[in-house]
Design an enzyme around this catalytic site. Structure first.
Site, PDB file in Angstrom:
ATOM      1  N   LYS A 191       0.882  -1.176   0.000  1.00  0.00           N
ATOM      2  CA  LYS A 191       0.000   0.000   0.000  1.00  0.00           C
ATOM      3  C   LYS A 191       0.918   1.223   0.000  1.00  0.00           C
ATOM      4  CE  LYS A 191      -4.040   2.050   0.327  1.00  0.00           C
ATOM      5  NZ  LYS A 191      -5.051   2.032  -0.748  1.00  0.00           N
ATOM      6  N   ASP A 223      -5.457  -3.021  -2.254  1.00  0.00           N
ATOM      7  CA  ASP A 223      -6.903  -2.938  -2.541  1.00  0.00           C
ATOM      8  C   ASP A 223      -7.190  -3.373  -3.967  1.00  0.00           C
ATOM      9  OD1 ASP A 223      -5.460  -0.668  -3.251  1.00  0.00           O
ATOM     10  OD2 ASP A 223      -7.035   0.764  -2.732  1.00  0.00           O
ATOM     11  N   ASP A 251      -6.709 -15.937   2.442  1.00  0.00           N
ATOM     12  CA  ASP A 251      -8.064 -16.481   2.619  1.00  0.00           C
ATOM     13  C   ASP A 251      -8.889 -16.264   1.353  1.00  0.00           C
ATOM     14  OD1 ASP A 251      -7.632 -17.241   5.270  1.00  0.00           O
ATOM     15  OD2 ASP A 251      -9.575 -16.463   5.943  1.00  0.00           O
TER      16      ASP A 251
HETATM   17  C1  IPM Z   1      -3.845 -17.875   9.608  1.00  0.00           C
HETATM   18  C2  IPM Z   1      -4.725 -17.531  10.769  1.00  0.00           C
HETATM   19  C3  IPM Z   1      -3.861 -17.022  11.909  1.00  0.00           C
HETATM   20  C4  IPM Z   1      -3.099 -15.818  11.395  1.00  0.00           C
HETATM   21  C5  IPM Z   1      -4.626 -16.694  13.182  1.00  0.00           C
HETATM   22  C6  IPM Z   1      -5.403 -17.885  13.676  1.00  0.00           C
HETATM   23  C7  IPM Z   1      -3.726 -16.163  14.249  1.00  0.00           C
HETATM   24  O1  IPM Z   1      -5.682 -16.607  10.371  1.00  0.00           O
HETATM   25  O2  IPM Z   1      -2.981 -18.760   9.758  1.00  0.00           O
HETATM   26  O3  IPM Z   1      -4.000 -17.263   8.556  1.00  0.00           O
HETATM   27  O4  IPM Z   1      -3.617 -14.703  11.395  1.00  0.00           O
HETATM   28  O5  IPM Z   1      -1.972 -15.974  10.963  1.00  0.00           O
HETATM   29 MG    MG Z   2      -5.684 -16.208   8.301  1.00  0.00          MG
END
Ligand code: IPM
Ligand code: MG
Length: 362
Positions: A191, A223, A251
Site C-alpha cells: 500500500k 486494494d 483467505d
Molecule cells: C492464519 C490464521 C492465523 C493468522 C490466526 C489464527 C492467528 O488466520 O494462519 O491465517 O492470522 O496468521
Molecule cells: Mg488467516
C-alpha cells in the site's frame, strides 16, 4: 530418518492428522523413507492439560525436529481466555516466531474436477494456480501493543508495524525463488501510496529485482489486488506480501478454489519447517468424520517437497489426490450432485489406494 513433530491440536485436528499419517506411512514404505514420529499437545487441549497452549515440552520437541506437522488449534471453549492463553495468539503465533518460519507459502490451486465447486464462474477459476508468499513473523501481528486511558476520558490504542531490511529481503527472495521455479511472474503487494512501511518494502523489492532478470516483477496495491483476485485471478503466479495483507489475501485466494478444506501451507525459513492446513479447527463438525483431510494430506506433500527435497514422493501424493477426486469421490464440503460422499477416514483410505496406482507416465 526424518524426525517429525506431530501436533494434532483441537477440533477436527486429530481426525485429519490421523489420515495424513496414514498416507505418510504408506508413502514412506513405497519410497523407502523413514520417519520418527513424536506427538505433542498444542492449543486448547494443551491448555486444558497443562495450563498453557504451548507447553515448553512441545516447543522443545518442535525445535529439535526436522519438520512440524500441525492439525488445527482453537475453539469456542477457549475464546474467553486472556489473549496470551488463547490457542491462536498464545500458541500458533509464538510457535511460528520460535521456529523462525518467516515465509508462509499458501498455494491456491483449482483441481480440474472441482472447478464447478467454486462460487466464482468456472471460466474464471479453471486452471488457477497461485502461490501466496506471506511474511509470517513480523509486522503488525508481532509489534508492541498498548492501550491507555486519556486524561479527558476515552481511551487510546496503539499497534506498531515494524520491519527491518533483512526481514523484508529474506521473504521477498523466497517470492522470487518461487516465481523462478514456477511461472516466472512475481507480484509484490503493498500500500505504497499511503504507508511508509510499504514504500520501504517496495524499495527493497526493487533493489533485489536485478538479481532475478528471468522473473517478471509487478507491484500492486493491496486494494487493487483484492479486486483483481476475484476479477481475473489467473493473471497471478506468485504473490509476495507482508503479514497482514497476506493473511487477508490468502483467505481470499483460498476461497477461489471452492473449499478451504483443500488447501495446505508450508512455513519456511528456519531450520525446521511448519506444515499445516489453511483451515481452522472447525469445532462444529469435530468428531463426526465430516472433515476433509485433503488440506492436511497436501501439507504432507509440501513437507516432502520443501522440507525434505523428496519431490518424487510429493508428486506421487498430489497425483493420488487428483485421482481420488477424478474418480468421483468427495467429502461433504466439496460434495456435488452425482458424486459419492466419503467420510474423513474413507477419503484417507482412498488416497492411500491411489498411491499404488501406476501413473502410466502421466
Ligand atoms: C492464519 C490464521 C492465523 C493468522 C490466526 C489464527 C492467528 O488466520 O494462519 O491465517 O492470522 O496468521
Ligand atoms: Mg488467516
Amino acid at each position: 530418518m526424518f524426525k517429525l513433530a506431530v501436533l494434532p491440536g483441537d477440533g477436527v485436528g486429530p481426525e485429519i492428522m490421523a489420515e495424513a499419517l496414514k498416507v505418510l506411512m504408506s508413502l514412506g514404505k513405497k519410497y523407502h523413507l523413514q520417519f520418527e514420529i513424536s506427538e505433542a499437545l498444542i492449543g486448547g487441549c494443551a491448555y486444558d492439560e497443562t495450563g498453557t497452549p504451548l507447553p515448553s515440552s512441545t516447543l522443545d520437541l518442535c525445535l529439535e525436529s526436522d519438520a512440524v506437522l500441525l492439525g488445527a488449534v482453537g475453539g469456542p471453549k477457549w475464546d474467553k481466555l486472556p489473549v496470551h492463553l488463547r490457542p491462536e495468539a498464545g500458541a500458533l503465533l509464538p510457535l511460528r516466531k520460535e521456529l523462525q518460519v518467516y515465509a508462509n507459502l499458501r498455494p491456491a490451486q483449482v483441481f480440474t474436477s472441482l472447478a464447478g465447486a467454486s462460487t466464482l464462474k468456472r471460466e474464471v477459476v479453471e486452471g488457477l494456480d497461485i502461490m501466496v508468499v506471506r511474511e509470517l513473523t513480523g509486522g503488525l501481528y508481532f509489534g508492541s501493543k498498548q492501550r491507555e486511558d486519556l486524561p479527558g476520558g476515552g481511551r487510546r490504542v496503539v499497534e506498531t508495524l515494524e520491519y527491518t531490511t533483512e526481514e523484508v529481503e529474506r521473504v521477498v527472495r523466497i517470492g522470487f525463488d518461487m516465481a523462478r521455479r514456477r511461472g516466472k511472474q512475481l507480484t509484490s503487494v503493498d500500500k505504497a501510496n499511503v504507508l511508509e512501511s510499504s514504500r520501504f518494502w517496495r524499495e527493497i523489492v526493487e533493489s533485489l529485482a536485478n538479481e532475478y532478470p528471468d522473473v517478471e516483477l509487478k507491484h500492486m496495491l493491496v486494494d487493487n489486488c483484492a479486486m483483481q483476485l476475484v476479477r481475473n485471478p489467473k493473471q497471478f503466479d506468485v504473490l509476495v506480501t507482508e503479514n497482514m495483507f497476506g493473511d487477508i489475501l490468502s483467505d481470499q485466494a483460498a476461497q477461489l478454489t471452492g473449499s478451504i478444506g483443500m488447501l495446505p501451507s508450508a512455513s519456511l525459513g528456519g531450520k525446521t519447517g511448519l506444515y499445516e492446513p489453511i483451515h481452522g479447527s472447525a469445532p462444529d463438525i469435530a468428531g463426526q468424520g465430516k472433515a476433509n483431510p485433503i488440506a492436511t494430506i497436501l501439507s504432507v506433500s509440501m513437507m516432502l517437497r520443501y522440507g525434505f527435497g523428496e519431490d518424487n514422493a510429493a508428486d506421487a501424493l498430489e497425483k493420488a489426490v487428483t485421482r481420488a477426486l477424478d474418480s468421483g469421490y468427495r467429502t461433504a464440503d466439496i460434495m456435488e450432485d452425482g458424486k459419492v460422499q466419503l467420510n474423513t477416514s474413507q477419503m484417507g483410505d482412498l488416497i492411500v489406494e491411489n498411491l499404488g496406482v501406476s501413473t502410466g507416465g502421466s
